[in-house]
Design a protein around this motif. Structure first.
Motif, PDB file in Angstrom:
ATOM      1  N   UNK A   4       0.845  -1.184   0.000  1.00  0.00           N
ATOM      2  CA  UNK A   4       0.000   0.000   0.000  1.00  0.00           C
ATOM      3  C   UNK A   4       0.882   1.236   0.000  1.00  0.00           C
ATOM      4  N   UNK A   5       0.547   2.192  -0.834  1.00  0.00           N
ATOM      5  CA  UNK A   5       1.310   3.433  -0.946  1.00  0.00           C
ATOM      6  C   UNK A   5       0.360   4.592  -0.714  1.00  0.00           C
ATOM      7  N   UNK A   6       0.736   5.470   0.192  1.00  0.00           N
ATOM      8  CA  UNK A   6      -0.024   6.691   0.456  1.00  0.00           C
ATOM      9  C   UNK A   6       0.932   7.864   0.452  1.00  0.00           C
ATOM     10  N   UNK A   7       0.445   8.994  -0.021  1.00  0.00           N
ATOM     11  CA  UNK A   7       1.303  10.158  -0.022  1.00  0.00           C
ATOM     12  C   UNK A   7       0.549  11.410  -0.415  1.00  0.00           C
ATOM     13  N   UNK A   8       1.323  12.473  -0.538  1.00  0.00           N
ATOM     14  CA  UNK A   8       0.749  13.739  -0.986  1.00  0.00           C
ATOM     15  C   UNK A   8       1.815  14.591  -1.662  1.00  0.00           C
ATOM     16  N   UNK A   9       1.333  15.492  -2.484  1.00  0.00           N
ATOM     17  CA  UNK A   9       2.161  16.506  -3.126  1.00  0.00           C
ATOM     18  C   UNK A   9       1.489  17.840  -2.850  1.00  0.00           C
ATOM     19  N   UNK A  10       2.234  18.806  -2.340  1.00  0.00           N
ATOM     20  CA  UNK A  10       1.696  20.152  -2.135  1.00  0.00           C
ATOM     21  C   UNK A  10       2.361  21.074  -3.144  1.00  0.00           C
ATOM     22  N   UNK A  43      -7.678  15.452  -5.293  1.00  0.00           N
ATOM     23  CA  UNK A  43      -7.467  16.764  -4.707  1.00  0.00           C
ATOM     24  C   UNK A  43      -8.084  16.792  -3.314  1.00  0.00           C
ATOM     25  N   UNK A  44      -7.339  17.294  -2.352  1.00  0.00           N
ATOM     26  CA  UNK A  44      -7.800  17.390  -0.973  1.00  0.00           C
ATOM     27  C   UNK A  44      -8.906  18.446  -0.903  1.00  0.00           C
ATOM     28  N   UNK A  49      -4.565  22.671  -3.180  1.00  0.00           N
ATOM     29  CA  UNK A  49      -3.178  22.635  -3.632  1.00  0.00           C
ATOM     30  C   UNK A  49      -2.456  21.386  -3.133  1.00  0.00           C
ATOM     31  N   UNK A  50      -3.182  20.491  -2.476  1.00  0.00           N
ATOM     32  CA  UNK A  50      -2.633  19.205  -2.051  1.00  0.00           C
ATOM     33  C   UNK A  50      -3.262  18.113  -2.900  1.00  0.00           C
ATOM     34  N   UNK A  51      -2.412  17.306  -3.502  1.00  0.00           N
ATOM     35  CA  UNK A  51      -2.845  16.149  -4.285  1.00  0.00           C
ATOM     36  C   UNK A  51      -2.541  14.919  -3.439  1.00  0.00           C
ATOM     37  N   UNK A  52      -3.562  14.129  -3.133  1.00  0.00           N
ATOM     38  CA  UNK A  52      -3.393  12.905  -2.349  1.00  0.00           C
ATOM     39  C   UNK A  52      -3.086  11.741  -3.290  1.00  0.00           C
ATOM     40  N   UNK A  53      -2.242  10.843  -2.848  1.00  0.00           N
ATOM     41  CA  UNK A  53      -1.806   9.683  -3.625  1.00  0.00           C
ATOM     42  C   UNK A  53      -2.245   8.423  -2.899  1.00  0.00           C
ATOM     43  N   UNK A  54      -2.864   7.480  -3.630  1.00  0.00           N
ATOM     44  CA  UNK A  54      -3.250   6.189  -3.058  1.00  0.00           C
ATOM     45  C   UNK A  54      -2.963   5.109  -4.097  1.00  0.00           C
ATOM     46  N   UNK A  88       5.552  13.744  -0.008  1.00  0.00           N
ATOM     47  CA  UNK A  88       5.800  12.589   0.838  1.00  0.00           C
ATOM     48  C   UNK A  88       5.065  11.402   0.234  1.00  0.00           C
ATOM     49  N   UNK A  89       5.776  10.313  -0.002  1.00  0.00           N
ATOM     50  CA  UNK A  89       5.168   9.084  -0.523  1.00  0.00           C
ATOM     51  C   UNK A  89       5.806   7.927   0.242  1.00  0.00           C
ATOM     52  N   UNK A  90       4.959   7.137   0.918  1.00  0.00           N
ATOM     53  CA  UNK A  90       5.457   6.045   1.745  1.00  0.00           C
ATOM     54  C   UNK A  90       4.705   4.766   1.424  1.00  0.00           C
ATOM     55  N   UNK A  91       5.402   3.631   1.567  1.00  0.00           N
ATOM     56  CA  UNK A  91       4.822   2.319   1.254  1.00  0.00           C
ATOM     57  C   UNK A  91       4.794   1.449   2.505  1.00  0.00           C
ATOM     58  N   UNK A  92       3.728   0.646   2.596  1.00  0.00           N
ATOM     59  CA  UNK A  92       3.560  -0.308   3.689  1.00  0.00           C
ATOM     60  C   UNK A  92       3.228  -1.671   3.115  1.00  0.00           C
TER      61      UNK A  92
END
Length: 103
Positions: A4-10, A43-44, A49-54, A88-92
């Motif tokens: 699973x990968x979650x993150x964001x770009x601002x 988009x949050x 201006x925050x893009x969420x990543x899933x 920030x992009x992190x994997x679990x």
């Protein structure tokens, strides 16, 4: 093993909305990759201006192949060229636990 990968770009104010077509094209391409089970940007609602990543990948190898793909490198450069303010992009490693709502 599921990854699973979650993150964001601002981005700078207003920049995120300018790249909707870039995001949509990348999502379509990545969702065709072997081992990609889910790949999405959103988009949050509290901060446009925050893009969420899933993301969900079938294996660490599938995620590694995604990261090594030329189209992923090109996309990463395009995002960085926007002058991203934070990323920030992190994997679990993960497994299904239970359904919280719906089907």
């Amino acid at each position: 093993m599921t990854i699973l990968v979650l993150g964001h770009v601002k981005t700078a104010p207003g920049d995120a909305a300018r790249i909707t077509d870039l995001l949509a094209a990348h999502v379509a391409r990545v969702n065709e990759e072997d081992g990609c089970e889910f790949y999405s940007f959103a988009f949050d609602v509290a901060d446009p201006d925050i893009i969420r990543i899933a993301e969900r990948w079938a294996s660490p190898e599938a995620l590694a192949a995604h990261g090594a793909a030329e189209h992923s490198k090109v996309f990463g450069r395009a995002i960085r060229d926007l002058g991203v303010r934070e990323m920030s992009v992190k994997a679990w490693d993960g497994s299904f636990w239970r359904t919280l709502s719906g089907e």
